[in-house]
Design an enzyme around this catalytic site. Structure first.
Site, PDB file in Angstrom:
ATOM      1  N   ASP A  98      34.261  21.289  38.596  1.00  0.00           N
ATOM      2  CA  ASP A  98      33.246  22.051  38.649  1.00  0.00           C
ATOM      3  C   ASP A  98      32.322  22.693  40.228  1.00  0.00           C
ATOM      4  O   ASP A  98      33.370  23.254  41.275  1.00  0.00           O
ATOM      5  CB  ASP A  98      31.929  20.745  39.353  1.00  0.00           C
ATOM      6  CG  ASP A  98      32.585  19.555  40.161  1.00  0.00           C
ATOM      7  OD1 ASP A  98      33.217  19.124  41.050  1.00  0.00           O
ATOM      8  OD2 ASP A  98      32.073  18.089  39.522  1.00  0.00           O
TER       9      ASP A  98
ATOM     10  N   ASN B 169      26.140   6.482  39.239  1.00  0.00           N
ATOM     11  CA  ASN B 169      25.646   6.771  38.140  1.00  0.00           C
ATOM     12  C   ASN B 169      26.082   6.741  37.353  1.00  0.00           C
ATOM     13  O   ASN B 169      26.036   6.896  35.561  1.00  0.00           O
ATOM     14  CB  ASN B 169      23.997   8.073  37.854  1.00  0.00           C
ATOM     15  CG  ASN B 169      24.909   8.691  38.054  1.00  0.00           C
ATOM     16  OD1 ASN B 169      26.229   9.718  37.961  1.00  0.00           O
ATOM     17  ND2 ASN B 169      23.746   9.890  38.291  1.00  0.00           N
TER      18      ASN B 169
ATOM     19  N   HIS C 100      28.559   9.298  36.600  1.00  0.00           N
ATOM     20  CA  HIS C 100      29.234  10.741  36.217  1.00  0.00           C
ATOM     21  C   HIS C 100      29.858  11.395  36.238  1.00  0.00           C
ATOM     22  O   HIS C 100      30.781  10.516  37.327  1.00  0.00           O
ATOM     23  CB  HIS C 100      28.284  11.704  36.959  1.00  0.00           C
ATOM     24  CG  HIS C 100      28.470  11.748  38.161  1.00  0.00           C
ATOM     25  ND1 HIS C 100      27.394  12.018  38.869  1.00  0.00           N
ATOM     26  CD2 HIS C 100      28.820  12.466  38.715  1.00  0.00           C
ATOM     27  CE1 HIS C 100      27.838  11.473  40.821  1.00  0.00           C
ATOM     28  NE2 HIS C 100      29.150  12.480  40.581  1.00  0.00           N
TER      29      HIS C 100
ATOM     30  N   GLU D 240      26.279  14.466  34.303  1.00  0.00           N
ATOM     31  CA  GLU D 240      24.967  13.646  34.537  1.00  0.00           C
ATOM     32  C   GLU D 240      24.594  12.522  33.405  1.00  0.00           C
ATOM     33  O   GLU D 240      24.812  13.193  32.209  1.00  0.00           O
ATOM     34  CB  GLU D 240      24.159  13.893  34.834  1.00  0.00           C
ATOM     35  CG  GLU D 240      24.174  14.972  36.552  1.00  0.00           C
ATOM     36  CD  GLU D 240      24.286  13.509  37.933  1.00  0.00           C
ATOM     37  OE1 GLU D 240      24.418  12.836  38.006  1.00  0.00           O
ATOM     38  OE2 GLU D 240      24.224  14.522  39.282  1.00  0.00           O
TER      39      GLU D 240
END
Length: 241
Positions: A67, A136, A138, A143
């Site tokens: 990314d 979380n 990811h 996400e």
């Protein structure tokens, strides 16, 4: 799924580096999927040491990063291109033209993502994909959401991710709110996946990844469906297992 429980960050880094180094030794022209963030820094330092000691040769390796922040130029010290150059590429003999990071300056999201996905497909996916994991759940910048996004895409970052990234930026308003990221399908094309994690703040995400239902609300849970996943995590990250 193979799980290695280690004592601390240093042991995690050494173990992960040894797995990546073995991949390069077995296939000198391999395609490595690489990650950024605090988790892999120690792994990259150990790989640099192995290179300097003559154990690993990066000259035929291709790397594809997960990314990049949208809007950051490669010379920005918070861009992931800058991170990779600083933490690995500048210290080993990999050819820079064989290292790929999404183009954060391409503001046409469709174009940037389409071209990156075509590049990934041209290599047939990665031989080994290194992953960290967010609190979380990811992976990359995929996400939690209603569905798994298959291909490279522009992701709106959640507030928890934005808050976690604030420590890296001088001002809160400098923190990007979007990023280009490999999709779940892009990640799952990897022949082998290596996930690293450390610290209590990752314990819930790791527990849900390994033992929870497969759900886009915990993106990493999709790894349960991959046939070659290795997790290297310290005892705190595995404390809920």
């Amino acid at each position: 799924m193979i799980i290695y429980k280690v004592e601390n960050y240093e042991e995690m880094s050494k173990k992960a580096a040894s797995i990546i180094a073995s991949q390069i030794i077995m296939k000198p022209d391999c395609v490595l999927g690489l990650a950024t963030g605090s988790s892999p820094v120690g792994t990259y330092k150990r790989l640099i040491d192995l290179y300097k000691e003559g154990y690993v040769d990066f000259s035929r390796v291709t790397s594809i990063n997960l990314d990049e922040y949208k809007g950051l130029e490669p010379t920005n010290d918070q861009s992931y291109r800058y991170f990779m150059n600083t933490n690995l590429f500048n210290h080993v003999n990999i050819k820079k033209e064989s290292t790929f990071v999404p183009d954060g300056l391409e503001l046409d999201s469709d174009k940037a993502c389409r071209e990156y996905e075509e590049m990934i497909e041209s290599y047939g996916g990665t031989d080994l994909q290194l992953l960290g994991i967010g609190r979380n759940g990811h992976i990359g910048f995929n996400e939690p959401g209603p569905v798994f996004v298959r291909d490279t895409h522009c992701e709106d970052l959640t507030q928890s991710t934005i808050d976690a990234n604030k420590r890296f930026f001088a001002k809160d308003e400098d923190v990007p709110h979007q990023a280009y990221s490999m999709g779940i399908g892009s990640i799952m094309k990897a022949k082998k996946i290596l996930l690293i994690a450390y610290g209590k703040d990752k314990a819930e995400a790791i527990a849900k990844t390994i033992n929870g239902p497969i759900t886009p609300k915990v993106p990493a849970s999709i790894l349960q469906l991959h046939n070659d996943v290795t997790i290297v995590a310290d005892k705190e990250a595995l404390s809920m297992i």
